[in-house]
Structures are given as structure tokens and as C-alpha cells.
Design a protein around this motif. Structure first.
Motif, PDB file in Angstrom:
ATOM      1  N   ASP A   1       0.759  -1.158   0.061  1.00 64.27           N
ATOM      2  CA  ASP A   1       0.165   0.070   0.022  1.00 64.27           C
ATOM      3  C   ASP A   1       0.844   1.240   0.050  1.00 64.27           C
ATOM      4  O   ASP A   1       0.398   2.350  -0.303  1.00 64.27           O
ATOM      5  CB  ASP A   1      -0.845  -0.029   1.336  1.00 64.27           C
ATOM      6  CG  ASP A   1      -1.827  -1.381   0.916  1.00 64.27           C
ATOM      7  OD1 ASP A   1      -2.176  -1.695   0.147  1.00 64.27           O
ATOM      8  OD2 ASP A   1      -2.656  -1.347   2.303  1.00 64.27           O
ATOM      9  N   ASN A   2       2.113   1.231   0.373  1.00 65.08           N
ATOM     10  CA  ASN A   2       3.044   2.205   0.365  1.00 65.08           C
ATOM     11  C   ASN A   2       3.253   2.180  -0.872  1.00 65.08           C
ATOM     12  O   ASN A   2       4.418   1.466  -1.438  1.00 65.08           O
ATOM     13  CB  ASN A   2       4.132   1.968   1.484  1.00 65.08           C
ATOM     14  CG  ASN A   2       5.153   3.209   1.502  1.00 65.08           C
ATOM     15  OD1 ASN A   2       5.307   4.021   0.571  1.00 65.08           O
ATOM     16  ND2 ASN A   2       5.798   3.446   2.584  1.00 65.08           N
ATOM     17  N   PRO A   3       3.499   3.359  -1.785  1.00 68.55           N
ATOM     18  CA  PRO A   3       3.910   3.519  -3.070  1.00 68.55           C
ATOM     19  C   PRO A   3       5.457   3.274  -3.213  1.00 68.55           C
ATOM     20  O   PRO A   3       5.831   3.298  -4.236  1.00 68.55           O
ATOM     21  CB  PRO A   3       3.153   4.889  -3.588  1.00 68.55           C
ATOM     22  CG  PRO A   3       3.140   5.521  -2.277  1.00 68.55           C
ATOM     23  CD  PRO A   3       2.586   4.499  -1.280  1.00 68.55           C
ATOM     24  N   GLN A   4       6.195   3.608  -1.936  1.00 65.15           N
ATOM     25  CA  GLN A   4       7.479   3.416  -2.442  1.00 65.15           C
ATOM     26  C   GLN A   4       8.036   2.199  -2.129  1.00 65.15           C
ATOM     27  O   GLN A   4       9.190   1.958  -2.290  1.00 65.15           O
ATOM     28  CB  GLN A   4       8.237   4.397  -1.297  1.00 65.15           C
ATOM     29  CG  GLN A   4       7.859   5.971  -1.323  1.00 65.15           C
ATOM     30  CD  GLN A   4       8.735   6.810  -0.250  1.00 65.15           C
ATOM     31  OE1 GLN A   4       8.651   6.152   0.701  1.00 65.15           O
ATOM     32  NE2 GLN A   4       8.873   7.977  -0.681  1.00 65.15           N
ATOM     33  N   VAL A   5       7.170   1.026  -2.047  1.00 62.12           N
ATOM     34  CA  VAL A   5       7.528  -0.033  -1.605  1.00 62.12           C
ATOM     35  C   VAL A   5       7.373  -0.874  -2.878  1.00 62.12           C
ATOM     36  O   VAL A   5       6.464  -0.915  -3.261  1.00 62.12           O
ATOM     37  CB  VAL A   5       6.731  -0.829  -0.420  1.00 62.12           C
ATOM     38  CG1 VAL A   5       6.978  -2.328  -0.252  1.00 62.12           C
ATOM     39  CG2 VAL A   5       6.781  -0.094   0.791  1.00 62.12           C
ATOM     40  N   ARG A   6       8.456  -1.691  -3.293  1.00 63.46           N
ATOM     41  CA  ARG A   6       8.443  -2.635  -4.294  1.00 63.46           C
ATOM     42  C   ARG A   6       8.093  -4.015  -3.891  1.00 63.46           C
ATOM     43  O   ARG A   6       8.560  -4.483  -2.901  1.00 63.46           O
ATOM     44  CB  ARG A   6       9.728  -2.588  -5.084  1.00 63.46           C
ATOM     45  CG  ARG A   6      10.274  -1.118  -5.797  1.00 63.46           C
ATOM     46  CD  ARG A   6      11.528  -1.365  -6.111  1.00 63.46           C
ATOM     47  NE  ARG A   6      12.503  -1.870  -5.081  1.00 63.46           N
ATOM     48  CZ  ARG A   6      13.971  -1.938  -5.301  1.00 63.46           C
ATOM     49  NH1 ARG A   6      14.367  -1.935  -6.653  1.00 63.46           N
ATOM     50  NH2 ARG A   6      14.611  -2.444  -4.392  1.00 63.46           N
ATOM     51  N   PRO A   7       7.420  -4.879  -4.610  1.00 64.04           N
ATOM     52  CA  PRO A   7       7.338  -6.257  -4.502  1.00 64.04           C
ATOM     53  C   PRO A   7       8.472  -6.973  -3.938  1.00 64.04           C
ATOM     54  O   PRO A   7       8.570  -7.865  -3.016  1.00 64.04           O
ATOM     55  CB  PRO A   7       6.785  -7.017  -5.704  1.00 64.04           C
ATOM     56  CG  PRO A   7       6.088  -5.781  -6.302  1.00 64.04           C
ATOM     57  CD  PRO A   7       7.011  -4.675  -6.057  1.00 64.04           C
TER      58      PRO A   7
END
Length: 243
Positions: free
Chosen positions: A114-120
Motif C-alpha cells: 500500500d506504500n507507493p515507495q515499496v516494491r514487491p
């Protein structure tokens, strides 16, 4: 000389002689035009000479192994029994029990995306994360170690692909649990001093990667049951290693 060595020599001899027979059979069956008495006699003569040569080589190797075995039989009893026991523990040849630590690494929850800065890719425990823990525990004086219940030795190699771990031909999923027998305080200090684990802890705080350290009074570790042989790569003939 060890029965295992003698067995290996016997197997090698059987394989060599089998190869001779297969070669002769292939030459005889390869072409209808070559299946004449003169050709058969020449093949048998050539292969008989080869068998004799290989038998002489096997005898020489057998004598060399006997000499080496005699040297080992003389030398080993003089060694310190405590040192031999320590080597057996480090190599994984013996099961071990004692106090120590366990470290569990777990993937982050999917909700962290949900955090846009986090990648899978940030959510997954990576191979280097497991390696940082293992290296730190060895540096902290670990006497023996397991990964996912598998005894870790100097020849153990594991690989992570996505969120699965491959070790000793087996596939594991997180959480990845590393157990180490040794002084708990020293092991903990080594974990705290590891720069790689320090970076991992930043992701623990940021997206919720799992990191759990527990002390144990009675860890039990099985002996290593995999192969003992070391494998190495060689440079193909004619390769310019300096290019």
C-alpha cells in the motif's frame, strides 16, 4: 585401509572393465561389413591388450592406496582425540546438542505494498539476508549450525529464488530459521555488529520484514547426511584466463 576405499577401487575396476566390453560390443555391432572373422580377431586382440594395461594400472593404484592407508593408520592414533572430535563436529559428521540462538527471517506482509515507495522485491527475504545471519553466527563463535533443520557445513550451499530456498536438494519456504550452538551472548553480539543485518533491520522497521531472535538451552542438531566430496571447476584446455 578403509573398507570404503577398497570398495571404491573395486567399483572403479568393474566400471573400467565394463567400458572395455561396451567398446568391443559397439565396434562389433556398429557396421555389418565389419563383422568378419579377421576384424573380430583384431578387435579382441586390441581390447585384450587394453584390459591388461588397465589391470596393471589398477594394481599400481591399489598399491599406492595401501601405502597411503598404512601411513594414515600410523598417524591418526597419535592425534589429539579432542581435536578429532572437534573436527567431526565442525564438519557435521556428529550430531550436536547444547545452548545457543535461533534466528527466524520472514517475508513482509503483502499489505506493505500500500506504500507507493515499496516494491514487491522489498517484501522478500533474500539470499544475502540469510547469508548475513549465517556469517555473523560463525563469526560469533558458533560451534554448529542448522538452516531449516539441515546441518550447515563448510561445503553447504543454498540458493534463494523468489520466496523459496534450495538447500541440499530440498525446497523450503519462509520463515527461514537458522539455529546455532554457542555462547548466546557472543552470538547475539555478532548479530548486532553485522552491517548487513543492520540494513535488514531497517526494512524490518519500514515494511515489517520478520526478524526474531530467541535463546535456547537445549538445541539438538543432526549429523550432516549429504555427500562429503568437494567439487571444483577447471578451466577448459586452451582458454586464455587473462583475457
Amino acid at each position: 585401509m578403509s573398507p570404503r576405499i577398497r570398495s571404491a577401487i573395486s567399483v572403479a575396476g568393474v566400471l573400467a572393465l565394463s567400458g572395455v566390453l561396451f567398446t568391443a560390443s559397439a565396434q562389433l555391432a556398429g557396421d555389418q561389413d565389419t563383422r568378419h572373422r579377421d576384424d573380430l580377431a583384431s578387435v579382441i586382440a586390441a581390447e585384450s591388450a587394453r584390459v591388461e594395461e588397465l589391470s596393471e594400472q589398477a594394481n599400481l593404484l591399489d598399491d599406492e592406496v595401501d601405502q597411503l592407508g598404512d601411513a594414515v593408520d600410523v598417524d591418526v592414533p597419535r592425534r589429539d582425540p579432542a581435536l578429532r572430535a572437534q573436527e567431526a563436529v565442525v564438519s557435521g559428521a556428529w550430531p550436536v546438542a547444547g545452548g545457543g540462538l535461533s534466528v527466524a527471517l520472514e517475508d513482509a506482509p503483502i499489505s506493505a505494498l500500500d506504500n507507493p515507495q515499496v516494491r514487491p522485491d522489498d517484501l522478500v527475504v533474500h539470499q544475502q539476508d540469510v547469508q548475513h545471519v549465517i556469517n555473523a553466527l560463525w563469526a560469533g563463535g558458533a560451534e554448529a549450525m542448522t538452516l531449516q533443520g539441515e546441518r550447515v557445513t563448510s561445503t553447504s550451499a543454498f540458493r534463494c529464488s523468489g520466496n523459496i530456498l534450495l538447500l541440499h536438494g530440498k525446497v523450503f519456504s519462509p520463515p527461514y530459521v537458522i539455529e546455532a550452538i554457542g555462547d548466546p551472548d557472543q552470538l547475539q553480539a555478532a548479530l548486532d555488529a553485522s552491517p548487513g543485518i543492520g540494513v535488514y533491520k531497517q526494512y524490518v522497521d519500514w515494511i515489517g520484514l520478520g526478524y526474531d531472535v530467541q535463546q535456547h538451552d537445549g538445541l539438538e542438531m543432526p549429523a550432516y547426511t549429504g555427500g562429503e566430496g568437494l567439487q571444483h571447476a577447471t578451466v577448459p584446455e586452451g582458454t586464455d584466463v587473462f583475457s
